[in-house]
Design a protein around this motif. Structure first.
Motif, PDB file in Angstrom:
ATOM      1  N   SER A   7      -8.786  30.341  28.786  1.00 10.69           N
ATOM      2  CA  SER A   7      -7.340  30.192  28.583  1.00 10.69           C
ATOM      3  C   SER A   7      -6.968  30.418  27.114  1.00 10.69           C
ATOM      4  O   SER A   7      -5.891  30.928  26.808  1.00 10.69           O
ATOM      5  CB  SER A   7      -6.861  28.821  29.065  1.00 10.69           C
ATOM      6  OG  SER A   7      -7.411  27.781  28.284  1.00 10.69           O
ATOM      7  N   ILE A   8      -7.878  30.072  26.212  1.00  8.92           N
ATOM      8  CA  ILE A   8      -7.623  30.316  24.790  1.00  8.92           C
ATOM      9  C   ILE A   8      -7.520  31.815  24.516  1.00  8.92           C
ATOM     10  O   ILE A   8      -6.678  32.264  23.738  1.00  8.92           O
ATOM     11  CB  ILE A   8      -8.726  29.663  23.926  1.00  8.92           C
ATOM     12  CG1 ILE A   8      -8.591  28.141  23.985  1.00  8.92           C
ATOM     13  CG2 ILE A   8      -8.658  30.140  22.476  1.00  8.92           C
ATOM     14  CD1 ILE A   8      -9.802  27.393  23.502  1.00  8.92           C
ATOM     15  N   ASP A   9      -8.349  32.594  25.205  1.00 11.76           N
ATOM     16  CA  ASP A   9      -8.295  34.056  25.071  1.00 11.76           C
ATOM     17  C   ASP A   9      -6.911  34.588  25.400  1.00 11.76           C
ATOM     18  O   ASP A   9      -6.381  35.441  24.683  1.00 11.76           O
ATOM     19  CB  ASP A   9      -9.304  34.718  26.037  1.00 11.76           C
ATOM     20  CG  ASP A   9     -10.695  34.775  25.434  1.00 11.76           C
ATOM     21  OD1 ASP A   9     -10.803  34.577  24.204  1.00 11.76           O
ATOM     22  OD2 ASP A   9     -11.660  35.007  26.187  1.00 11.76           O
ATOM     23  N   VAL A  10      -6.339  34.092  26.510  1.00  5.46           N
ATOM     24  CA  VAL A  10      -5.013  34.552  26.924  1.00  5.46           C
ATOM     25  C   VAL A  10      -3.997  34.235  25.835  1.00  5.46           C
ATOM     26  O   VAL A  10      -3.205  35.089  25.414  1.00  5.46           O
ATOM     27  CB  VAL A  10      -4.578  33.872  28.252  1.00  5.46           C
ATOM     28  CG1 VAL A  10      -3.147  34.252  28.611  1.00  5.46           C
ATOM     29  CG2 VAL A  10      -5.531  34.234  29.375  1.00  5.46           C
ATOM     30  N   VAL A  11      -4.031  32.991  25.342  1.00  2.00           N
ATOM     31  CA  VAL A  11      -3.076  32.551  24.325  1.00  2.00           C
ATOM     32  C   VAL A  11      -3.207  33.409  23.062  1.00  2.00           C
ATOM     33  O   VAL A  11      -2.217  33.866  22.493  1.00  2.00           O
ATOM     34  CB  VAL A  11      -3.287  31.048  24.015  1.00  2.00           C
ATOM     35  CG1 VAL A  11      -2.477  30.617  22.804  1.00  2.00           C
ATOM     36  CG2 VAL A  11      -2.922  30.204  25.235  1.00  2.00           C
ATOM     37  N   CYS A  12      -4.451  33.664  22.646  1.00  2.00           N
ATOM     38  CA  CYS A  12      -4.673  34.448  21.429  1.00  2.00           C
ATOM     39  C   CYS A  12      -4.142  35.874  21.578  1.00  2.00           C
ATOM     40  O   CYS A  12      -3.532  36.416  20.656  1.00  2.00           O
ATOM     41  CB  CYS A  12      -6.156  34.483  21.086  1.00  2.00           C
ATOM     42  SG  CYS A  12      -6.712  32.935  20.389  1.00  2.00           S
ATOM     43  N   LYS A  13      -4.390  36.469  22.743  1.00  2.33           N
ATOM     44  CA  LYS A  13      -3.913  37.845  22.950  1.00  2.33           C
ATOM     45  C   LYS A  13      -2.394  37.906  22.845  1.00  2.33           C
ATOM     46  O   LYS A  13      -1.837  38.771  22.185  1.00  2.33           O
ATOM     47  CB  LYS A  13      -4.382  38.370  24.317  1.00  2.33           C
ATOM     48  CG  LYS A  13      -5.822  38.840  24.268  1.00  2.33           C
ATOM     49  CD  LYS A  13      -6.174  39.790  25.405  1.00  2.33           C
ATOM     50  CE  LYS A  13      -7.682  40.029  25.389  1.00  2.33           C
ATOM     51  NZ  LYS A  13      -8.395  39.120  26.340  1.00  2.33           N
ATOM     52  N   LYS A  14      -1.725  36.954  23.498  1.00  4.22           N
ATOM     53  CA  LYS A  14      -0.257  36.954  23.499  1.00  4.22           C
ATOM     54  C   LYS A  14       0.310  36.700  22.109  1.00  4.22           C
ATOM     55  O   LYS A  14       1.375  37.189  21.764  1.00  4.22           O
ATOM     56  CB  LYS A  14       0.272  35.872  24.452  1.00  4.22           C
ATOM     57  CG  LYS A  14       0.099  36.223  25.909  1.00  4.22           C
ATOM     58  CD  LYS A  14       1.134  37.245  26.358  1.00  4.22           C
ATOM     59  CE  LYS A  14       0.851  37.640  27.801  1.00  4.22           C
ATOM     60  NZ  LYS A  14       1.623  38.806  28.215  1.00  4.22           N
ATOM     61  N   LEU A  15      -0.382  35.882  21.333  1.00  6.93           N
ATOM     62  CA  LEU A  15       0.170  35.488  20.030  1.00  6.93           C
ATOM     63  C   LEU A  15      -0.432  36.291  18.879  1.00  6.93           C
ATOM     64  O   LEU A  15      -0.181  35.994  17.714  1.00  6.93           O
ATOM     65  CB  LEU A  15      -0.021  33.982  19.805  1.00  6.93           C
ATOM     66  CG  LEU A  15       0.677  33.064  20.819  1.00  6.93           C
ATOM     67  CD1 LEU A  15       0.360  31.605  20.538  1.00  6.93           C
ATOM     68  CD2 LEU A  15       2.185  33.284  20.821  1.00  6.93           C
ATOM     69  N   ASP A  16      -1.242  37.299  19.246  1.00 10.47           N
ATOM     70  CA  ASP A  16      -1.813  38.173  18.234  1.00 10.47           C
ATOM     71  C   ASP A  16      -2.688  37.416  17.224  1.00 10.47           C
ATOM     72  O   ASP A  16      -2.556  37.580  16.007  1.00 10.47           O
ATOM     73  CB  ASP A  16      -0.682  38.917  17.504  1.00 10.47           C
ATOM     74  CG  ASP A  16      -1.121  40.315  17.102  1.00 10.47           C
ATOM     75  OD1 ASP A  16      -2.154  40.774  17.622  1.00 10.47           O
ATOM     76  OD2 ASP A  16      -0.444  40.933  16.258  1.00 10.47           O
ATOM     77  N   ILE A  17      -3.543  36.569  17.793  1.00  9.97           N
ATOM     78  CA  ILE A  17      -4.487  35.818  16.960  1.00  9.97           C
ATOM     79  C   ILE A  17      -5.878  36.379  17.226  1.00  9.97           C
ATOM     80  O   ILE A  17      -6.243  36.595  18.385  1.00  9.97           O
ATOM     81  CB  ILE A  17      -4.484  34.319  17.354  1.00  9.97           C
ATOM     82  CG1 ILE A  17      -3.116  33.688  17.070  1.00  9.97           C
ATOM     83  CG2 ILE A  17      -5.602  33.554  16.644  1.00  9.97           C
ATOM     84  CD1 ILE A  17      -2.957  32.292  17.635  1.00  9.97           C
ATOM     85  N   LYS A  18      -6.644  36.625  16.174  1.00  4.91           N
ATOM     86  CA  LYS A  18      -8.012  37.097  16.391  1.00  4.91           C
ATOM     87  C   LYS A  18      -8.992  36.042  15.893  1.00  4.91           C
ATOM     88  O   LYS A  18      -8.969  35.658  14.718  1.00  4.91           O
ATOM     89  CB  LYS A  18      -8.235  38.421  15.658  1.00  4.91           C
ATOM     90  CG  LYS A  18      -9.575  39.031  15.980  1.00  4.91           C
ATOM     91  CD  LYS A  18      -9.599  40.531  15.696  1.00  4.91           C
ATOM     92  CE  LYS A  18     -10.974  41.089  16.012  1.00  4.91           C
ATOM     93  NZ  LYS A  18     -11.775  41.335  14.807  1.00  4.91           N
TER      94      LYS A  18
END
Ligand code: SF4
Ligand code: SF4
Lengths: 204, 296
Positions: B24-35
């Motif tokens: 779920s963290i992966d999804v959040v990072c992709k949407k918020l442009d966090i690497k």
């Protein structure tokens, strides 16, 4: 060591704690207000609250403190620490006392949290990371095979549910997640142990 | 894009107890442009029971290895954890070594055995701090495409996310960021009295009855205040509060069946992620309402 240490501190257990226990120098700052005792989630199950332990240290009750299983009841919730009006790092002092009693061999034998802490650390140093399956199995079997099978059976519903949810990997028994530089980690820990022993000696 | 050094911690690895959290963290990072750049060869932080066998210096050295690796391999990047126990251990290590220069010197002598050195520049942060401080509430809300309207949720912060360091200067006794996250995705945060109660932590293994009493109080209060689901930021809270409900039912005749999910799972679903993306297949107690919204 026990008698020598006591002699070296002329029966002042407070001074011994100050010299040998992590954050032990804070103990004398306690004003016995009781806030920590009332804040502890496992409070009702402890024989001695942090407040009592600190009072006993000042009263020189060395054996009673070091043999107490109270420090091992600390869940590391940090409730006491954020509330203490004198800002004592209570959680760390409790951990420090537990470790000191463990190192001196005075901590209660077979105390479950003492055992699980030992298994956790060994598991961690061996692989660099915690292997949850091996850690869980080691915990179940810490009291021998028969008790272990009983414990594992009692918890098998949970184990199967975790397995189904893909949150417990049965193949981890053949290795699981590990660090590459395990030997580096072991060298770091060995050196740190050596330095800590030296510090303890110098303090004495 | 914002980049960070990532310290996942043991329980979030594939096939371990918080495997679904990471998805779920992966999804959040992709949407918020966090690497999140995983720190190469990171080791276990020692968690909150390392003190027993590890004592002070070996425990701090173990923590400092991760800080040193961050400084060397991902220079200039903040070291982000999603696990409160990891974050706490990392921050404690930084604080202690900063306060006691002798310990810092000794730790570096130990690290030198593996060719490492800790300078004191690595900055451990919690993923929630990244979300609130670096991304901000507005941008966090922007990708919401499905409202979780109608779900009543008890936000369970627990201990180590909250104490001793806490987040964004919020109160230890009644932090509100988790409630704000629940409201942000359209659900309703219910007020209840066990928000920062200890779940028993690592003692759920060694003192099961005492820990299960804590867990019972938490779940019961959530029910009493009308919650249908518990949301938490902590892996140990999640596991303890979810998986022991069946034990408590068996021993004490309760009928608990309260799903316990991570805040990032709520966000994933609200951001339009599938049930699988959100890691909802990893629940021991199915979060049926959340799954049905995800499938819509
Ligand atoms: S809260 Fe602090 S000052 Fe009060 S009894 Fe506990 S340790 Fe002592
Ligand atoms: S940190 Fe330990 S001693 Fe302090 S209140 Fe929590 S359980 Fe009790």
């Amino acid at each position: 060591m026990t008698t020598n240490t006591t002699a070296a501190y002329q029966n002042s257990f407070l001074r011994e704690v100050e010299a040998h226990v992590e954050e032990g120098a804070w103990v004398k700052m306690c004003m016995q207000c009781g806030v920590c005792a009332g804040s502890c989630p496992f409070g009702p199950h402890w024989e001695h609250s942090p407040q009592k332990i600190f009072m006993m240290i000042r009263a020189g009750k060395r054996e009673e403190v070091l043999r107490s299983d109270s420090m091992w009841m600390c869940t590391s919730c940090y409730n006491c620490l954020v509330r203490c009006p004198r800002k004592l790092p209570i959680t760390h002092i409790m951990h420090g006392l537990a470790h000191y009693a463990h190192r001196l061999g005075l901590a209660p034998k077979g105390q479950p949290t003492r055992e699980s802490a030992r298994l956790f650390w060994n598991n961690c140093i061996k692989h660099g990371r915690i292997n949850e399956l091996k850690f869980t199995l080691a915990l179940y079997f810490k009291d021998g095979l028969a008790q272990g099978i009983k414990n594992a059976l009692a918890m098998q519903g949970i184990g199967l549910a975790m397995l189904k949810a893909k949150r417990l990997n049965p193949f981890a028994i053949f290795g699981g997640h590990q660090c590459k530089d395990k030997s580096g980690i072991q060298k770091i820990v060995a050196k740190a142990r050596e330095l800590e022993a030296k510090r303890q000696e110098q303090a004495a | 894009m914002k980049e960070y050094a990532f310290y996942p911690g043991c329980s979030s690895q594939k096939g371990d107890s918080a495997d679904n959290f990471l998805r779920s963290i992966d999804v959040v990072c992709k949407k918020l442009d966090i690497k999140l750049n995983e720190i190469p060869d990171w080791n276990c932080c020692g968690a909150s029971i390392a003190y027993g066998e590890g004592g002070e210096l070996p425990r701090l050295a173990l923590g400092a290895r991760n800080l040193a690796l961050t400084e060397e391999k991902l220079p200039g990047q903040d070291m982000v954890s999603v696990c409160p126990a990891c974050w706490l251990a990392n921050r404690e290590t930084v604080e202690r070594l900063h306060q006691q220069p002798q310990l810092h010197t000794d730790v570096n002598l130990a690290l030198a055995e593996a060719g490492l050195n800790y300078k004191g520049t690595a900055k451990p942060r919690h993923f929630i701090e990244v979300l609130v401080e670096d991304i901000g509430w507005e941008s966090m809300k922007a990708p919401v495409v499905k409202s979780l309207e109608g779900i009543k949720i008890a936000g369970y912060v627990g201990c180590q996310t909250n104490r001793p360091f806490g987040m964004m200067g919020e109160s230890f006794e009644n932090p509100v960021y988790l409630d704000n996250m629940i409201n942000m995705v359209g659900a309703e945060a219910v007020p209840y009295d066990q928000k920062v109660t200890c779940c028993g932590g690592a003692l759920a293994f060694s003192e099961p009855d005492k820990a299960q009493k804590q867990i019972r109080d938490i779940v019961e209060s959530a029910y009493d205040h009308g919650a249908e689901m518990i949301v938490t930021p902590c892996q140990l809270c999640q596991a303890n509060v979810e998986v022991y409900q069946s034990e408590i039912n068996k021993k004490q005749g309760t009928q608990f069946n309260m799903p316990v999910v991570y805040y990032t799972q709520l966000m994933s679903v609200a951001y339009g992620g599938s049930a699988k993306d959100a890691g909802l297949d990893g629940q021991v107690i199915k979060a049926a309402k959340l799954e049905s919204i995800a499938m819509k």
